[in-house]
Design a protein around this motif. Structure first.
Motif, mmCIF file in Angstrom:
data_model
loop_
_atom_site.group_PDB
_atom_site.id
_atom_site.type_symbol
_atom_site.label_atom_id
_atom_site.label_comp_id
_atom_site.label_asym_id
_atom_site.label_seq_id
_atom_site.Cartn_x
_atom_site.Cartn_y
_atom_site.Cartn_z
ATOM 1 N N LEU A 1 0.861 -1.199 0.000
ATOM 2 C CA LEU A 1 0.000 0.000 0.000
ATOM 3 C C LEU A 1 0.890 1.240 0.000
ATOM 4 O O LEU A 1 2.029 1.190 0.451
ATOM 5 N N PHE B 1 -12.921 3.185 7.407
ATOM 6 C CA PHE B 1 -11.461 3.343 7.501
ATOM 7 C C PHE B 1 -10.858 4.201 6.392
ATOM 8 O O PHE B 1 -9.655 4.270 6.258
ATOM 9 N N ARG C 1 -8.015 6.554 7.224
ATOM 10 C CA ARG C 1 -6.836 6.036 7.926
ATOM 11 C C ARG C 1 -5.646 5.892 6.989
ATOM 12 O O ARG C 1 -5.797 5.746 5.790
ATOM 13 N N TYR C 2 -4.459 5.837 7.601
ATOM 14 C CA TYR C 2 -3.248 5.525 6.844
ATOM 15 C C TYR C 2 -2.962 4.024 6.984
ATOM 16 O O TYR C 2 -3.303 3.429 8.001
ATOM 17 N N ALA D 1 -0.483 2.324 7.864
ATOM 18 C CA ALA D 1 0.230 1.918 9.081
ATOM 19 C C ALA D 1 -0.714 1.780 10.277
ATOM 20 O O ALA D 1 -0.353 1.189 11.284
ATOM 21 N N GLN D 2 -1.925 2.342 10.148
ATOM 22 C CA GLN D 2 -2.869 2.268 11.266
ATOM 23 C C GLN D 2 -3.820 1.071 11.136
ATOM 24 O O GLN D 2 -4.781 0.971 11.886
ATOM 25 N N LEU D 3 -3.574 0.208 10.162
ATOM 26 C CA LEU D 3 -4.470 -0.920 9.934
ATOM 27 C C LEU D 3 -3.793 -2.236 10.301
ATOM 28 O O LEU D 3 -2.577 -2.349 10.272
ATOM 29 N N SER D 4 -4.600 -3.257 10.599
ATOM 30 C CA SER D 4 -4.063 -4.594 10.850
ATOM 31 C C SER D 4 -3.735 -5.253 9.506
ATOM 32 O O SER D 4 -4.115 -4.747 8.446
ATOM 33 N N GLN E 1 -6.780 -6.045 7.394
ATOM 34 C CA GLN E 1 -7.387 -4.818 6.858
ATOM 35 C C GLN E 1 -6.567 -4.275 5.700
ATOM 36 O O GLN E 1 -7.105 -3.861 4.680
ATOM 37 N N ARG F 1 -7.290 -6.175 2.606
ATOM 38 C CA ARG F 1 -8.578 -5.878 1.963
ATOM 39 C C ARG F 1 -8.509 -4.554 1.212
ATOM 40 O O ARG F 1 -9.096 -4.411 0.147
ATOM 41 N N ILE G 1 6.002 -1.283 -4.014
ATOM 42 C CA ILE G 1 5.071 -0.153 -3.937
ATOM 43 C C ILE G 1 5.107 0.632 -5.244
ATOM 44 O O ILE G 1 4.061 1.031 -5.770
ATOM 45 N N ALA H 1 3.334 -1.468 -7.728
ATOM 46 C CA ALA H 1 1.878 -1.385 -7.548
ATOM 47 C C ALA H 1 1.333 -0.198 -8.333
ATOM 48 O O ALA H 1 0.316 -0.305 -9.022
ATOM 49 N N ARG I 1 5.775 9.259 10.921
ATOM 50 C CA ARG I 1 4.326 9.179 10.743
ATOM 51 C C ARG I 1 3.908 7.933 9.970
ATOM 52 O O ARG I 1 2.957 7.272 10.305
ATOM 53 N N PHE I 2 4.628 7.610 8.897
ATOM 54 C CA PHE I 2 4.201 6.408 8.190
ATOM 55 C C PHE I 2 5.236 5.302 8.100
ATOM 56 O O PHE I 2 4.975 4.276 7.508
ATOM 57 N N SER J 1 6.499 3.806 10.830
ATOM 58 C CA SER J 1 6.227 2.834 11.877
ATOM 59 C C SER J 1 4.748 2.888 12.213
ATOM 60 O O SER J 1 4.047 3.797 11.804
ATOM 61 N N ARG J 2 4.296 1.903 12.958
ATOM 62 C CA ARG J 2 2.866 1.801 13.187
ATOM 63 C C ARG J 2 2.483 2.392 14.527
ATOM 64 O O ARG J 2 2.825 1.855 15.568
ATOM 65 N N PRO J 3 1.761 3.510 14.524
ATOM 66 C CA PRO J 3 1.348 4.082 15.790
ATOM 67 C C PRO J 3 0.330 3.166 16.459
ATOM 68 O O PRO J 3 -0.504 2.569 15.780
ATOM 69 N N ARG K 1 -2.389 3.374 17.779
ATOM 70 C CA ARG K 1 -3.709 3.955 17.994
ATOM 71 C C ARG K 1 -4.735 2.836 17.947
ATOM 72 O O ARG K 1 -4.464 1.738 17.495
ATOM 73 N N VAL L 1 -6.876 0.204 16.986
ATOM 74 C CA VAL L 1 -7.149 -0.501 15.749
ATOM 75 C C VAL L 1 -8.389 -1.328 16.030
ATOM 76 O O VAL L 1 -8.384 -2.240 16.838
ATOM 77 N N SER M 1 -11.334 -6.815 12.098
ATOM 78 C CA SER M 1 -10.409 -6.964 10.976
ATOM 79 C C SER M 1 -10.850 -8.114 10.085
ATOM 80 O O SER M 1 -11.398 -9.083 10.528
#
Lengths: 341, 238
Positions: A66, A104, A107-108, A110-113, A116, A119, B123, B126, B225-226, B228-230, B232, B234, B238
């Motif tokens: 992504l 979602f 969201r970015y 990095a904020q998803l599992s 997710q 998908r 990426i 993609a 910000r992108f 690493s995974r914050p 927050r 989740v 899922s």
């Protein structure tokens, strides 16, 4: 080939991913042709090599790939930038709800599992309405429960997707569950292609047999054929077995016979296709016992016997095993290859 | 001190700013192009070429100045060309720009290359399968993803060219109002015994450098910000 799911099955490092990348135009093969719906995407002889952006092929990467700097919504919209804004947003919303990610969009990645992210990657690949969807090991990075749900979702999406789906896996069960046709790969390339039943029941050669979990393979020399009965010499001994189609064999031909561990049954003396074998080892699985037998001094057979069919057998004792004719497969590098490939 | 400030010649500030801005712009463009090229290509002699690009970072600035003089001086193979068309490079403002650009280039190149190499090739692929041309891939995927690294490299290159002294002095000399940058001015003020004026320039450099480092830290934070995974919330579906 109609709209169906096809699987490429093979061990890691055998060129499966490379095959997908060649189809998508991300790698250039040394030679050959790639033809999609009668259009040549690549032809080394005619010098055709369509760039990836003109192939209209959706690609789901193993690690999802992504765009980390874009939101989920922007990721899905990436491939449909040529659409007017209103139409584009509508399409993104539609895809978001299709993969159940409506909430979602902002969201970015990095904020998803992991599930997710996958998908979203699927929605992004579907957005430009590709003619083919390529999936590279789509479920290998996920845990079992997420994986099962995603497999179901993939089948659902495939049902109203107007193109072909081709996916790569090293997992036989996954390939069998999801696809109707299978290509078996080994280092060096394709070794068998056909519908899944043929691949499983009639492997073209020993390599396919091993790769599809046909664990019991033994060799012998044909010494007699009479109707469906086959006499084979195994070293010093002879064995008479009934098979579905021994007529294609000739006397003195070397033959390999194979049977899946799940098809071997315990038998009483006197049944057809019955052999006496010594139990050399056993392990307890969830719903069956996995036994290792030896007969004719050097031939090992693995048998998975359901727990429901009786108490655990004793190592060191000998038992009668039944090899059902319909499950006994002749494998020859030449015998059934012509028929199934 | 007020008298000192009133009597001050502000030219070094303008010369420095002009030189540094132009030098940073050159390093920025060249650094990105070369870094991108080096990050995605394999060829014979790549590490040798990489070594040449990094060299100005480890060489004493006087050595860089000496080599530049050798190329750009009146008898140098490039310098003689400029001399003939009536625009000698040595002891001109462009010499100050060239010196600053050469010594700061490795910082831009190395940081940008690292940023490009960290980008997962999948990426970019993609984007290609989604219909993007190579141009679009570069501007919409590669540059935004490498941006924190590029920004960090730019700030480092800016700070390095601002502090450039040795190569500048050798190639551009000390011509007030034309090639005399702040570091060169400080040297000659101290040599001439005018400590107080020198101190003011020292404070100016300290201030600009400090702001640069703060800006660099800001970019590093932004990069997180992108990358690493914050942790927050989740949501569980899922």
């Amino acid at each position: 080939m109609d709209q169906e799911i096809m699987a490429i099955l093979g061990p890691s490092g055998c060129g499966k991913t490379m095959t997908l990348k060649c189809i998508a135009g991300l790698m250039t093969p040394d030679q050959g042709k790639i033809i999609l719906n009668e259009q040549a995407l690549f032809d080394s002889q005619q010098g055709i090599n369509l760039p990836a952006r003109e192939r209209n092929i959706g690609f789901l990467f193993q690690n999802y790939a992504l765009f980390p700097h874009l939101t989920v919504h922007e990721n899905i919209a990436f491939g449909i930038k040529s659409l007017p804004a209103a139409q584009r947003n509508e399409r993104v919303q539609q895809l978001l709800s299709k993969v159940r990610m409506e909430r979602f969009g902002h969201r970015y990645p990095a904020q998803l599992s992991g599930g997710q992210q996958q998908r979203v990657a699927l929605a992004r690949a579907l957005a430009p309405e590709p003619e083919v969807l390529l999936l590279d090991e789509p479920f290998s990075a996920l845990d079992t429960q997420v994986k099962e749900r995603l497999e179901a979702e993939l089948l659902e999406i495939q049902a109203d997707f107007q193109g072909h789906v081709l996916f790569v896996t090293h997992n036989l069960a996954e390939a069998y569950r999801l696809s109707s046709k299978m290509a078996v790969y080994e280092t060096g390339g394709l070794i068998q292609w056909g519908d899944r039943q043929t691949i499983i029941e009639r492997p073209a050669n020993k390599k396919v047999a091993y790769l599809t979990g046909m664990e019991n393979i033994f060799n012998g020399i044909v010494s007699g054929i009479e109707g469906s009965r086959l006499d084979i010499g195994l070293g010093t001994d002879y064995l008479s077995l009934y098979l579905d189609n021994p007529s294609s064999l000739e006397i003195n031909q070397e033959v390999s016979l194979a049977i899946r561990p799940d098809y071997i049954k315990l038998a009483d003396k006197g049944d057809v296709n019955c052999i006496l074998a010594e139990l050399t080892g056993s392990t307890e699985e969830l719903s069956f016992y996995s036994y290792s037998f030896r007969f004719n001094e050097k031939i090992n057979l693995k048998a998975n016997i359901p727990k429901s069919s009786g108490p655990r057998l004793i190592v060191g004792k000998s038992y009668h095993l039944h090899l059902p004719p319909e499950n006994l497969v002749i494998i020859g590098d030449n015998v059934s290859a012509g028929r199934s490939s | 001190m007020v008298d000192v400030m009133a009597a001050m010649d502000l030219n070094p500030l303008w010369v420095s700013l002009k030189t540094v801005l132009v030098a940073t712009a050159i390093t920025f463009v060249l650094g990105i192009i070369i870094a991108r090229w080096m990050a995605r290509r394999e060829f014979k002699g790549k590490s040798l070429l990489d070594g040449i690009f990094i060299l100005p970072l480890v060489l004493p600035p006087t050595v860089v100045g000496f080599i530049l003089l050798w190329f750009l001086g009146r008898n140098g193979w490039l310098g003689s060309l400029f001399f003939e068309i009536g625009r000698p490079v040595v002891f001109s403002w462009s010499a100050a720009v060239i010196a600053a650009a050469v010594v700061s280039f490795p910082l831009m190149y190395q940081t940008a290359r690292g940023a490009f190499e960290q980008i997962d090739a999948n990426i970019e692929d993609a984007a290609r399968t989604l219909g993007s041309s190579e141009w679009d891939v570069f501007w919409q995927v590669t540059i935004p993803m490498a941006w924190p690294g590029i920004a960090a490299g730019t700030i480092l290159a800016f700070a390095r060219s601002l502090g450039e002294f040795g190569a500048t002095l050798m190639l551009a000399g000390n011509i007030p109002g034309r090639t005399q940058t702040i570091p060169v001015a400080i040297y000659f003020l101290v040599e001439g015994g005018r400590q107080q004026q020198a101190l003011i320039w020292v404070l100016v450099i300290l201030l600009i450098s400090f702001i640069s480092i703060v800006a660099l830290n800001y970019w590093k934070k932004h990069q997180r910000r992108f990358s690493s995974r914050p942790n927050r919330e989740v949501t569980s579906d899922s």
